[in-house]
Design an enzyme around this catalytic site. Structure first.
Site, PDB file in Angstrom:
ATOM      1  N   SER A  35       4.314   3.913   4.202  1.00 18.93           N
ATOM      2  CA  SER A  35       5.343   4.337   5.151  1.00 18.93           C
ATOM      3  C   SER A  35       6.185   5.473   4.604  1.00 18.93           C
ATOM      4  O   SER A  35       7.225   5.249   3.970  1.00 18.93           O
ATOM      5  CB  SER A  35       6.227   3.143   5.516  1.00 18.93           C
ATOM      6  OG  SER A  35       7.051   3.451   6.602  1.00 18.93           O
ATOM      7  N   TYR A  36       5.763   6.694   4.848  1.00 17.30           N
ATOM      8  CA  TYR A  36       6.525   7.876   4.445  1.00 17.30           C
ATOM      9  C   TYR A  36       7.872   7.864   5.157  1.00 17.30           C
ATOM     10  O   TYR A  36       7.957   7.719   6.365  1.00 17.30           O
ATOM     11  CB  TYR A  36       5.755   9.155   4.785  1.00 17.30           C
ATOM     12  CG  TYR A  36       6.446  10.426   4.356  1.00 17.30           C
ATOM     13  CD1 TYR A  36       6.641  10.705   3.005  1.00 17.30           C
ATOM     14  CD2 TYR A  36       6.910  11.342   5.288  1.00 17.30           C
ATOM     15  CE1 TYR A  36       7.279  11.876   2.609  1.00 17.30           C
ATOM     16  CE2 TYR A  36       7.542  12.511   4.908  1.00 17.30           C
ATOM     17  CZ  TYR A  36       7.725  12.773   3.560  1.00 17.30           C
ATOM     18  OH  TYR A  36       8.366  13.922   3.167  1.00 17.30           O
ATOM     19  N   HIS A  72      14.707   3.626  10.365  1.00 17.86           N
ATOM     20  CA  HIS A  72      15.018   2.984  11.642  1.00 17.86           C
ATOM     21  C   HIS A  72      16.527   2.799  11.748  1.00 17.86           C
ATOM     22  O   HIS A  72      17.227   2.672  10.732  1.00 17.86           O
ATOM     23  CB  HIS A  72      14.349   1.601  11.754  1.00 17.86           C
ATOM     24  CG  HIS A  72      12.877   1.647  11.962  1.00 17.86           C
ATOM     25  ND1 HIS A  72      12.007   0.799  11.306  1.00 17.86           N
ATOM     26  CD2 HIS A  72      12.107   2.422  12.764  1.00 17.86           C
ATOM     27  CE1 HIS A  72      10.768   1.061  11.686  1.00 17.86           C
ATOM     28  NE2 HIS A  72      10.805   2.037  12.570  1.00 17.86           N
ATOM     29  N   ALA A  81       0.814  -1.216   0.000  1.00 24.47           N
ATOM     30  CA  ALA A  81       0.000   0.000   0.000  1.00 24.47           C
ATOM     31  C   ALA A  81       0.848   1.267   0.000  1.00 24.47           C
ATOM     32  O   ALA A  81       0.309   2.363  -0.145  1.00 24.47           O
ATOM     33  CB  ALA A  81      -0.946  -0.004   1.204  1.00 24.47           C
ATOM     34  N   ASN A 131      10.132   5.583   4.202  1.00 23.76           N
ATOM     35  CA  ASN A 131      10.652   4.271   3.826  1.00 23.76           C
ATOM     36  C   ASN A 131      10.630   4.201   2.305  1.00 23.76           C
ATOM     37  O   ASN A 131       9.577   4.029   1.686  1.00 23.76           O
ATOM     38  CB  ASN A 131       9.769   3.177   4.443  1.00 23.76           C
ATOM     39  CG  ASN A 131      10.250   1.768   4.128  1.00 23.76           C
ATOM     40  OD1 ASN A 131      10.869   1.534   3.099  1.00 23.76           O
ATOM     41  ND2 ASN A 131       9.936   0.835   5.000  1.00 23.76           N
ATOM     42  N   ASP A 136      18.002   0.112  12.491  1.00 23.87           N
ATOM     43  CA  ASP A 136      18.441  -1.179  11.956  1.00 23.87           C
ATOM     44  C   ASP A 136      18.588  -1.163  10.434  1.00 23.87           C
ATOM     45  O   ASP A 136      18.913  -2.190   9.832  1.00 23.87           O
ATOM     46  CB  ASP A 136      17.534  -2.330  12.417  1.00 23.87           C
ATOM     47  CG  ASP A 136      16.118  -2.267  11.879  1.00 23.87           C
ATOM     48  OD1 ASP A 136      15.795  -1.356  11.092  1.00 23.87           O
ATOM     49  OD2 ASP A 136      15.310  -3.146  12.250  1.00 23.87           O
ATOM     50  N   SER A 172       9.162   1.073   0.466  1.00 17.32           N
ATOM     51  CA  SER A 172       7.714   0.997   0.620  1.00 17.32           C
ATOM     52  C   SER A 172       7.011   1.922  -0.363  1.00 17.32           C
ATOM     53  O   SER A 172       6.049   1.536  -1.036  1.00 17.32           O
ATOM     54  CB  SER A 172       7.324   1.350   2.062  1.00 17.32           C
ATOM     55  OG  SER A 172       5.929   1.469   2.204  1.00 17.32           O
ATOM     56  N   ARG A 175      11.115   8.701  14.165  1.00 20.79           N
ATOM     57  CA  ARG A 175      10.024   7.927  14.765  1.00 20.79           C
ATOM     58  C   ARG A 175      10.254   7.592  16.235  1.00 20.79           C
ATOM     59  O   ARG A 175       9.295   7.421  16.988  1.00 20.79           O
ATOM     60  CB  ARG A 175       9.822   6.638  13.968  1.00 20.79           C
ATOM     61  CG  ARG A 175       9.556   6.870  12.492  1.00 20.79           C
ATOM     62  CD  ARG A 175       9.243   5.572  11.783  1.00 20.79           C
ATOM     63  NE  ARG A 175       9.156   5.740  10.334  1.00 20.79           N
ATOM     64  CZ  ARG A 175       8.788   4.773   9.501  1.00 20.79           C
ATOM     65  NH1 ARG A 175       8.483   3.591   9.968  1.00 20.79           N
ATOM     66  NH2 ARG A 175       8.729   5.000   8.202  1.00 20.79           N
ATOM     67  N   CYS A 220      14.303  -7.008   9.776  1.00 23.41           N
ATOM     68  CA  CYS A 220      12.963  -6.497  10.090  1.00 23.41           C
ATOM     69  C   CYS A 220      12.018  -7.626  10.458  1.00 23.41           C
ATOM     70  O   CYS A 220      11.061  -7.430  11.195  1.00 23.41           O
ATOM     71  CB  CYS A 220      12.382  -5.741   8.890  1.00 23.41           C
ATOM     72  SG  CYS A 220      12.980  -4.055   8.704  1.00 23.41           S
ATOM     73  N   GLU A 265       9.550   2.537  18.554  1.00 22.09           N
ATOM     74  CA  GLU A 265       9.601   1.648  17.387  1.00 22.09           C
ATOM     75  C   GLU A 265      10.163   0.264  17.700  1.00 22.09           C
ATOM     76  O   GLU A 265      10.494  -0.515  16.810  1.00 22.09           O
ATOM     77  CB  GLU A 265      10.439   2.302  16.287  1.00 22.09           C
ATOM     78  CG  GLU A 265       9.857   3.614  15.782  1.00 22.09           C
ATOM     79  CD  GLU A 265       8.590   3.424  14.962  1.00 22.09           C
ATOM     80  OE1 GLU A 265       8.598   2.617  14.015  1.00 22.09           O
ATOM     81  OE2 GLU A 265       7.577   4.096  15.266  1.00 22.09           O
TER      82      GLU A 265
END
EC number: 3.5.3.23
Length: 446
Positions: A22-23, A250, A19, A25, A252, A28, A214, A369, A174
């Site tokens: 995730s602004y 993030h 969809a 990312n 990670d 995404s 975040r 993730c 997060e």
């Protein structure tokens, strides 16, 4: 006593979709509205889980969330039968509808922050589900996440569960995606590292200007307090605001740790030398490896595209460390060259294993993730729900379950289909029986 790190991977749900929610990312956003394959995604994840179990690792399975989230849509004023709620929401508020259909719970690095018993004052393993307030679609997850974690880690003698932090961006949390732990051995006291993007109550501090930060400093402190961590074994590090603005949503995505190894990009942190000095001081006199990847070897953009740092570093039964990397790392010339050089250096990392997790990568998440790390003693490991641990029999049962219930292809428009909701609930109800979770989903609790 034996000590383990168990990786609990998120099982991709039957409504897995792209969809582009995730602004911040990049992956995404780039794949928004593309056709997805729930069946292929779930099988890719299961194959990775089984491969790690075959390497001698203890590997667990975390159940997915129910999506579409009809209950959230009802809270937002859409009424009628489930079919009517889905159709009204899809027509009247398509962005909200898609958010309530998000596949994001597959990334269980965001499920919670976990502190092992060796670090906590009461000698229990502590869990705090992440509130994920920065993204509406992810903020729908923590309650069911908590239910699932309590169903797996039930023994109150060994495990302590906390409610997620207040649902406000001042305490944006997060989970393990912004947390790592360094130690000499999994069962020994370690240094817990919380990486945050901004101070919620002090706007004078550095912060990104393009994409959101975040994780807040205040949330990290709150989790450390809840878990009863000692201040002399906790380090708070500000993530480099400039790399957040480049799409490193993030920590990670830009650094990863395992036992006495911190693998990081030279642009990962703000005031890097100061942060590493504090880690070293609190870690003590034992051997510690800082493995820095320089920008001249791997750019931030190549790191994001390949998810070089969203790999897993695992300690194999023979004591050597291996990197579990997505196939995109093998396909990126700069990253592939770096990894080839890395295994020849004098570090604990001796090999790299590549896995195809493209269905996850296209939605903005790599191998790291997909997993939540839980360091445990032998007794603690024996106390968890054994039906959630991967073995040959569970691998076969879960693959058969996916074959029975998952669609080969899914488009965004399919999410309004009430038959898909029925299929999903039927599948999840069977899954909770298979994993012996009891009732964890809202439709089971009504």
């Amino acid at each position: 006593m034996k000590q383990f790190e168990v990786n609990f991977d998120g099982l991709v749900g039957p409504t897995h979709n792209y969809a582009g929610l995730s602004y911040g990312n990049v992956a995404s956003l780039n794949n928004a509205s593309a056709s997805s394959s729930p069946k292929q995604a779930a099988k890719q994840g299961l194959k990775k889980m089984k491969a790690l179990a075959d390497l001698g690792m203890i590997q667990g399975v975390l159940a997915p969330q129910e999506r579409p989230d009809v209950y959230a849509l009802r809270r937002l004023g859409f009424s009628g039968s489930d079919s009517e709620v889905l159709n009204k929401a899809a027509k009247q508020a398509p962005a909200i509808f898609q958010a309530c259909c998000s596949a994001s719970s597959m990334w269980t690095a965001n499920a919670a922050t976990v502190s092992p018993s060796a670090d906590t004052q009461d000698g229990k393993v502590h869990f705090t589900p992440a509130n994920l307030t920065n993204k509406f679609h992810r903020s729908l997850e923590p309650q069911v996440t908590g239910n699932i974690l309590k169903a797996i880690f039930k023994d109150q003698k060994h495990f302590a569960h906390h409610q997620h932090l207040p649902d406000n961006e001042h305490f944006g949390d997060e989970g393990a995606a912004n947390h790592t732990r360094l130690c000499s051995a999994y069962g020994e006291a370690g240094v817990e590292i919380f990486v945050y993007g901004r101070h919620a109550f002090d706007n004078s501090k550095p912060a990104p200007t393009k994409f959101p930060a975040r994780q807040t400093f205040e949330a990290s402190q709150a989790v450390a307090r809840l878990h009863g961590l000692n201040d002399d074994k906790v380090v708070y590090i500000l993530q480099n605001p400039q790399v957040i603005d480049q799409g490193v949503f993030h920590n990670d995505v830009i650094s990863v740790g395992n036992q006495n190894v911190l693998f990081y990009h030279d642009q990962a942190f703000h005031q890097t030398e100061q942060a590493l000095s504090e880690i070293k001081r609190k870690f003590g006199d034992k051997e510690l490896h800082f493995i820095r990847v320089d920008s001249q070897d791997v750019s931030v953009q190549d790191a994001i595209k390949s998810y070089l740092f969203n790999t897993q570093i695992i300690t194999l039964p023979n004591g050597n460390m291996a990197i579990i990397a997505p196939s995109e790392c093998e396909e990126n010339p700069a990253v592939a060259a770096y990894l080839k050089k890395l295994v020849s250096l004098n570090t604990p990392i001796k090999e790299v294993k590549f896995f195809d997790v493209k269905q996850s990568m296209r939605n903005g998440g790599g191998p790291a993730c997909l997993r939540l790390r839980v360091a445990m003693t032998e007794q603690e490991c024996a106390a968890i729900n054994q039906s959630t641990l991967m073995n040959d029999a569970l691998f076969e049962r879960l693959n058969n379950w996916v074959d029975t219930h998952y669609r080969d292809q899914l488009l965004i428009d399919d999410l309004r289909d009430p038959q898909l909701l029925l299929e999903s609930r039927t599948a999840l109800d069977e899954l909770t029986q298979l994993l012996k979770l009891g009732s964890v989903y809202p439709f089971q609790l009504i």
